[in-house]
Scaffold this active site. Structure first.
Site, short mmCIF file in Angstrom:
data_model
loop_
_atom_site.label_atom_id
_atom_site.label_comp_id
_atom_site.label_asym_id
_atom_site.label_seq_id
_atom_site.Cartn_x
_atom_site.Cartn_y
_atom_site.Cartn_z
N PRO A 2 -48.52 -103.05 -26.16
CA PRO A 2 -47.34 -102.79 -25.34
C PRO A 2 -47.72 -102.25 -23.97
CG PRO A 2 -47.03 -101.96 -27.57
CD PRO A 2 -48.47 -102.38 -27.46
N GLU A 3 -47.09 -102.81 -22.94
CA GLU A 3 -47.34 -102.35 -21.58
C GLU A 3 -46.12 -101.55 -21.11
OE1 GLU A 3 -49.01 -105.21 -18.92
OE2 GLU A 3 -50.14 -106.23 -20.49
N LYS A 58 -48.14 -95.26 -20.27
CA LYS A 58 -47.75 -95.93 -21.51
C LYS A 58 -47.54 -94.93 -22.65
CE LYS A 58 -50.42 -100.00 -20.16
NZ LYS A 58 -51.50 -100.94 -20.53
N HIS A 91 -47.57 -99.03 -43.78
CA HIS A 91 -48.00 -98.53 -42.47
C HIS A 91 -46.98 -97.59 -41.82
CE1 HIS A 91 -50.91 -101.66 -43.10
NE2 HIS A 91 -50.02 -102.61 -42.96
N ARG A 110 -52.32 -101.22 -37.30
CA ARG A 110 -53.74 -101.19 -36.89
C ARG A 110 -54.26 -99.77 -36.65
NH1 ARG A 110 -54.18 -106.32 -32.68
NH2 ARG A 110 -52.60 -107.61 -33.69
N ARG A 151 -63.85 -100.60 -2.11
CA ARG A 151 -63.91 -101.04 -3.50
C ARG A 151 -64.31 -102.50 -3.55
NH1 ARG A 151 -60.73 -97.30 -6.75
NH2 ARG A 151 -61.09 -98.69 -8.52
N ARG A 260 -61.27 -108.93 -19.55
CA ARG A 260 -59.91 -109.34 -19.91
C ARG A 260 -59.69 -110.78 -19.50
NH1 ARG A 260 -56.72 -104.86 -20.91
NH2 ARG A 260 -55.47 -106.39 -22.07
#
Length: 270
Positions: A2-3, A58, A91, A110, A151, A260
Site C-alpha cells: 500500500p502506498e 505510510k 492472520h 505476510r 544528486r 524496482r
C-alpha cells in the site's frame, strides 16, 4: 505494498468509527510482526480515548493522551472496524476493542506490517528524518530543485527517497514521471526547476486523484469497508511494459531502477 493513497483511504475509512471512542482492551494473538509489538501497546492503550486518526507518510497513528499507536500495513496488512463478535479469520493478529462493542482488527498474512508505540510528546524513530508530505504546500518545484542539486541518482530513485518526500512509491512515481514527461533514468541533479515544478504538480494531481478513487488494488489492498481501489484501472504506464504508450503508441520500455521495476516511454519522457 500500500502506498500513500491506499493508506489515506484507510485513514478516512477508519476515522469516523474510531475518533472519540475509548479503547476497552487489546488482544495480541501474534506479536512477531516485522518488528515485535511492544508491551506498551497492550499496557497503555486500554482506557484511552482515541482523539485523532492521523497519517504520516505510510504510517497510521491513533492518537491518545498517553501516546500514539503507530501502524504500518506492510505488504498485505488491512484494518477493519467490525462487530465485536465477528469470527476470526486466518492472520487476524490484533484486536483493539472499543467502548461501543466494536473492534479494530489488524490482519496481515505476510506479517511485514507493524504496530508500535509512540509515547506522548515524542517522535518514533521510524518517523524521524522524513521529508514533507507530497500534498503539502512545502512540496513544490523549488523544493525538489534545491534538494536535487549534486544528486547523480536517477530521478525515480530520488523521488522515492522518503527523506526527500514521503509516500511516493513505485506506482505513483512511475505515473507522475510519465505525466511530467521526465525519464525515470535522468539524473536528479540535471533537471531544471521548471521541469521539477511540472513533476511536483503531477505528483499532487495523481495522488489526489488516486485518493478519490480509493487507491490502487494490486494483489492485497482493500479499503476498510472491503472495497477495492479503482485507480489501477487508470494506470498509464505502471505494469504495462511492452504495451503501446497511451500518448504516442510506441512500446513502453522496462528496466530495473534502484531495484524496482520501472516502465516508461522513451519517446515521451526525456
Amino acid at each position: 505494498m500500500p502506498e500513500l493513497p491506499e493508506v489515506e483511504t484507510t485513514r478516512r475509512g477508519l476515522a469516523p468509527h474510531l475518533q472519540g471512542r475509548r479503547v476497552h482492551g487489546v488482544i495480541l494473538r501474534r506479536a512477531d510482526l516485522r518488528w515485535p509489538i511492544p508491551p506498551e501497546v497492550a499496557g497503555q492503550l486500554p482506557g484511552q480515548r482515541i482523539d485523532a486518526v492521523r497519517r504520516r507518510a505510510k504510517y497510521l497513528l491513533l492518537d491518545t493522551a498517553a501516546g500514539s499507536a503507530v501502524l504500518h500495513l506492510g505488504m498485505s496488512g488491512s484494518l477493519r472496524v467490525l462487530p465485536g463478535d465477528t469470527p476470526l479469520r486466518a492472520h487476524d493478529h490484533v484486536d483493539i476493542s472499543l467502548d461501543n462493542g466494536r473492534l479494530l482488527r489488524f490482519n496481515d498474512p505476510r506479517r511485514f506490517g507493524s504496530l508500535l508505540w509512540q509515547p506522548a510528546g515524542e517522535v518514533h524513530p521510524l518517523l524521524q528524518g522524513l521529508g514533507p508530505e507530497p500534498l503539502d504546500d512545502a512540496f513544490d518545484g523549488n523544493y525538489l530543485f534545491a534538494r536535487s542539486r549534486g544528486r547523480s541518482a536517477p530521478v525515480k530513485t530520488f523521488l522515492m527517497d522518503q527523506a526527500v518526500v514521503v509516500g511516493v512509491g513505485n506506482i505513483y512515481a512511475a505515473e507522475s514521471l510519465f505525466k511530467a514527461g521526465i525519464s525515470p533514468l535522468r539524473e536528479a541533479g540535471k533537471i531544471s526547476r521548471e521541469r521539477y515544478q511540472r513533476l511536483a504538480d503531477a505528483v499532487k494531481e495523481i495522488l489526489g486523484y488516486a485518493i478519490t478513487r480509493g487507491g490502487t488494488t494490486l494483489r492485497d489492498f482493500i479499503s476498510p469497508d472491503g472495497a477495492p481501489g479503482y485507480f489501477e484501472q487508470e494506470l498509464l504506464v505502471y505494469g504495462r511494459d511492452g504495451l503501446p504508450c497511451p500518448n504516442c503508441g510506441r512500446a513502453l520500455k522496462h528496466a530495473t531502477i534502484g531495484q524496482r521495476a520501472s516502465v516508461w516511454c522513451s519517446h515521451c519522457q526525456r
